[in-house]
Each structure stands twice: as structure tokens, then as C-alpha cells.
Design an enzyme around this catalytic site. Structure first.
Site, short mmCIF file in Angstrom:
data_model
loop_
_atom_site.label_atom_id
_atom_site.label_comp_id
_atom_site.label_asym_id
_atom_site.label_seq_id
_atom_site.Cartn_x
_atom_site.Cartn_y
_atom_site.Cartn_z
N GLU A 253 -13.48 66.80 -1.30
CA GLU A 253 -12.17 67.22 -1.83
C GLU A 253 -12.08 68.71 -1.54
OE1 GLU A 253 -9.69 68.89 -3.77
OE2 GLU A 253 -10.49 68.24 -5.72
N CYS A 287 -6.62 73.53 -6.13
CA CYS A 287 -6.36 73.09 -4.75
C CYS A 287 -4.99 72.44 -4.63
CB CYS A 287 -7.41 72.07 -4.32
SG CYS A 287 -9.05 72.70 -4.44
C1 SIN Z 1 -8.89 71.05 -7.78
O1 SIN Z 1 -8.30 72.10 -7.80
O2 SIN Z 1 -9.80 70.86 -6.96
C2 SIN Z 1 -8.60 69.90 -8.70
C3 SIN Z 1 -7.32 69.99 -9.39
C4 SIN Z 1 -7.00 68.80 -10.26
O3 SIN Z 1 -7.83 67.95 -10.55
O4 SIN Z 1 -5.87 68.73 -10.66
#
Ligand code: SIN
Length: 483
Positions: A253, A287
Site C-alpha cells: 500500500e 496516502c
Molecule cells: C494511509 O494513509 O496509508 C491510510 C489511510 C487510511 O487508512 O485511510
């Protein structure tokens, strides 16, 4: 605050142990640089103990039924919920996000444990027709084996449980390497897991500042059968090439460059609400935070002005203080990067609608910035901002909007605001992203499949698909049956 939740040792083999080197490192609060804890600094020897412990526990853990694993996970979930205020406090102290957001993160983290405790009972294969009348096909789903989970600092609790809960539900055991910036929350979660009955080496936590060498060990050791990583695309690619040597199963991810499309028919106030939610979660450090607002030219200026008005109201400060809505960025490097991106955008023609800057040189607090007239030559059109900076780009036609949205190697999350049902289908299908929020700025929960495409990685977390990442399918061919 319960002292038992503050560990400085490694969790290995169901016990708290020290390393062989006597090396520890400090964890500090990004809001004020206060030292909030000290934890063991694992070397390769400690990582080796953790892998050996997980491998040993694997034999015992995979032999339990799905229902037995489910009950233990449910126990862990209950303990996490009971400890919610303490966990949120630890999380804010080491990560900086406002306490209310930390509480929401603990609930989000717990929801993965709850969800996968339920899914643990639903792991089964199929029977299938064979081409020959005397044969039968059966499929079994079995745990992949020992899992390495490498987790980031932006969600110190949720990214841990989003990996550990499905792995454990599937019958895998885990070596967890949390971010060196936020190890305390994962140690507290591990203590609660021990109390819940995961005390035979099912979960092993290795805290370390030697991320490169520990990461390499986890990706190359043949006892590890799967690596699940959340973090930057750059590191993800490195881990992927290391894991190739033993052909490990992977979930990655990675980074994003989320577009937020606002069409001329959109409900503008709803879009502003969604923009605030998606941009400022964790001070812009996720992210899936919007990286590019792509707004129809007829609405771009108004959108920028309204976003600036709402952004100005946000209260910045130490996440532990009452009423604070935006905490600090994680470190000096992050602040420097945001400063550089804003300067670069302004030098390439961005108009400042809301000026913002670092509050002072003592703190890592950065005020929201809103810029209009973004263009693709700007550094922040291509790179993750990871800070409270909004840039508005404008488009004329739907085709142009789709081209702009897809013009990136990333493909994690996208957002789309329209009231036109036909457009919603057309655009949703055309967007090259793993997740699309439609008239909604928050897309994360335990039931929807979270994950990206292109250089944002692969594999899905949460949801009914999340379990498959930790399972292998075995096909049994039954031959020569005398019917
Ligand atoms: C992330 O920023 O990697 C995860 C964000 C989320 O789970 O909403």
C-alpha cells in the site's frame, strides 16, 4: 494511564524481552520535541529471534479452528476498546494528531480486529466439477505462513491492525516492524494482544531505527512467507525487489496523488465539506488525502475562496490541547518538503488565495495554504504533498478532467463530485484508481476494500478480500472414484 501499556522492550515469543546489545532509542512528541518514551533498538539478531518465534508459534496457531481464532481476536478487540482513551493518548503523544482524531483512529484500528474476528469463521474453499465423471475437485484455503508487517507513522494503530488482524484470522503468525517514529502504540497494542490470549509468539514486535537492514532481513529470510508493507512507493519498490529472491507473497500500500474532481453540476458546499475532510485528516499526512483539486473552470475561483475561508478556521496546535484540529507535521524534513513544494508552485505561477507558513522555527506546525492556478509543471502536481496545502487546477471538459486525474503513476484514491448519475458512472469507470469516493471525502472503513493500482501498489486491506492476502488456495484432485 496504565504503566503496563508503556513498554520499552521487544514483544517476542509471548514475552517482553531485551535485546543483546542494550541499545535503546528515544521517541518524541512532534508537537514539542518532548521525549515520551524509550524503546529497544533491534539489530539483526533480535529480528532473527522474532522470526524464529513466529515460525514456532505458527504450528500451534494454524492448528486452531477459525472459531477459536475468532474468539481470541474478539477478546483483543474488547481490550482495545476498553483501553481506547489510554491508546489515543499514547498515539497523540508520539504522532501528534489531535486527540479526537487519535480516538477515531483507535476505533478504526479496533474495527479491523472486530471485522476479521468475524471473518475468521468464514475461511473455506469449494468443491468443483471435474472434466471427468470419476474425479472431483476440492479447494482448501490455508494460511500462507509467517507474515512480516512493516507499518508507517501516520496511522500507528490502524495500519498495524489492518495487517495483523487478517493475518491472525487466517492462521498466520506475525513479525511486526512499526515505524521508528511511532513504536509506542504498537507495543501497547501488543500488550493488549498478550492479555487477550495471543501469548505464544503469534505477534512479535521489533522496534528499530535500523529500518533498512531489518526490512531487508524480513524481505529475504526464507522463513517469512509474506510481506505486507504500507509506506512510500520508493521503499515499496526496494522491498519488492528484495522479496523477489524468495518469491514472497506481497501486499504493498504505497504512495498516492489523489485527484478531487468537482464538476459544474456539483453541490459546491458538499464538495467543500468533503475537501476539508479529505485534505486535513492527519494534517494532510495520509496516502488518500487529496493532492490535486481539479475543478471546473466556472467554479474554480469560488471553490478556492470557500476552501480558504473554511481552512482559516482550523485550530493548529499540540494535539493534546482542547479544540486543536490540526497537529504538527511529523518531523523537520516533512516541514522543509512542504515549504519547498509551496515555493516551487508559487514560482511557477500559482496564485495564493490563503497564505500559510510554518508557525515558528521551534515547532513543526504548518498553517493551511490554498493556491489557485495549479499546473502540471509544478512539483506538487507529481509528488505527495503530505501537508495542509491545497492546490486548485481547472478544466473545461470532462475528457480533460479525466486525463488530468489519470496523469500520474499513482492510483490509490480519487474523489468525484457531481449530481449527474450518468457522469458518476462514466467518470468512476474511467478513473485509474483503486478507490473512488463519490460525493464523499472519507472513504476508509473496515468493510470496503482499501488498496491501489499502478505505482500505488497491490493487494486489498480490510473487507472480505483482505483475508485472501494471507491465504493460499490448495487444489485437491480426487481421482478414480468408483461411483
Ligand atoms: C494511509 O494513509 O496509508 C491510510 C489511510 C487510511 O487508512 O485511510
Amino acid at each position: 494511564m496504565h504503566d503496563r501499556l508503556f513498554s520499552r522492550q521487544f514483544c517476542i515469543g509471548g514475552k517482553w524481552i531485551d535485546g543483546d546489545s542494550g541499545d535503546y532509542f528515544n521517541v518524541s512528541n512532534p508537537a514539542n520535541s518532548e521525549i515520551v518514551g524509550e524503546v529497544g533498538n533491534a539489530n539483526l539478531q533480535v529480528a532473527d529471534w522474532a522470526i524464529a518465534s513466529a515460525e514456532k508459534a505458527q504450528v500451534f496457531w494454524k492448528s486452531k479452528s477459525g472459531k477459536q481464532r475468532s474468539e481470541i481476536l474478539r477478546n483483543w478487540y474488547n481490550r482495545v476498546m476498553e483501553a481506547l482513551p489510554d491508546l489515543a493518548f499514547i498515539l497523540t503523544k508520539e504522532q501528534g494528531k489531535p486527540l479526537a482524531e487519535a480516538e477515531a483512529e483507535i476505533r478504526y484500528a479496533a474495527s479491523f480486529i472486530e471485522w476479521f474476528s468475524e471473518e475468521a469463521k468464514r475461511i473455506y474453499g469449494d468443491t468443483m466439477a471435474h472434466p471427468s465423471p470419476t474425479h472431483r475437485i476440492i479447494t482448501l484455503k490455508q494460511p500462507v505462513g509467517v507474515v512480516a508487517a512493516i507499518t508507517p507513522w501516520n496511522f500507528p494503530a490502524a495500519m498495524v491492525t489492518r495487517k495483523l488482524a487478517p493475518a491472525l484470522a487466517a492462521g498466520c503468525t506475525v513479525v511486526l516492524k512499526p515505524s521508528q517514529h511511532t513504536p509506542l502504540t504498537s507495543l501497547a497494542l501488543a500488550q493488549l494482544a498478550l492479555e487477550a490470549g495471543l501469548n505464544n509468539g503469534e505477534i512479535n514486535v521489533v522496534t528499530s531505527t535500523h529500518s533498512g537492514s531489518i526490512g531487508e532481513k524480513l524481505c529475504t529470510d526464507k522463513r517469512i512467507k509474506k510481506v505486507s508493507f504500507t509506506g512510500s512507493t520508493e521503499i515499496g519498490k526496494r522491498l519488492m525487489s528484495m522479496a523477489a529472491g524468495t518469491v514472497k507473497k506481497l501486499s504493498l500500500e504505497l504512495g498516492g496523488n489523489a485527484p478531487f474532481l468537482v464538476f459544474e453540476d456539483a453541490d459546491l458546499e458538499l464538495a467543500i465539506q468533503g475537501a476539508i475532510a479529505s485534505k486535513y485528516r492527519n494534517a494532510g499526512q495520509t496516502c488518500v488525502c487529496t493532492n490535486r483539486f481539479i475543478v471546473h473552470s466556472s467554479k474554480a475561483r469560488l471553490f478556492a475562496q470557500r476552501l480558504a475561508e473554511e481552512s482559516k478556521k482550523l485550530v493548529l496546535g499540540n494535539g493534546l490541547d482542547q479544540g486543536v484540529q490540526l497537529g504538527p507535521l511529523i518531523n523537520e524534513e516533512a516541514v522543509k518538503k512542504v515549504e519547498e513544494l509551496v515555493e516551487n508552485a508559487i514560482s511557477l505561477g500559482a496564485e495564493t488565495v490563503l497564505p500559510g507558513k510554518r508557525v515558528d522555527s521551534e515547532h513543526l506546525l504548518y498553517q493551511p495554504v490554498v493556491l489557485l492556478n495549479g499546473n502540471s509543471s509544478m512539483q506538487l502536481a507529481r509528488e505527495e504533498i503530505f501537508g495542509p496545502v491545497s492546490v486548485i487546477y481547472s478544466f473545461e471538459t470532462e475528457v480533460e478532467a479525466i486525463e488530468m486525474a489519470n496523469d500520474t503513476p499513482y492510483g490509490l484514491a480519487a474523489y468525484l463530485y457531481t449530481r449527474d448519475l450518468n457522469r458518476f458512472w462514466r467518470i468512476s469507470e474511467a478513473l485509474e484508481y483503486g478507490i473512488v469516493g463519490i460525493n464523499e471525502g472519507i472513504i476508509s472503513n473496515e468493510i470496503g476494500p482499501f488498496g491501489g493500482i499502478k505505482e500505488s501498489g497491490f493487494g486489498r486491506e480490510g473487507s472480505k478480500y483482505g483475508l485472501d492476502e494471507y491465504l493460499i488456495i490448495k487444489y485437491l484432485c480426487l481421482g478414480n472414484i468408483n461411483t
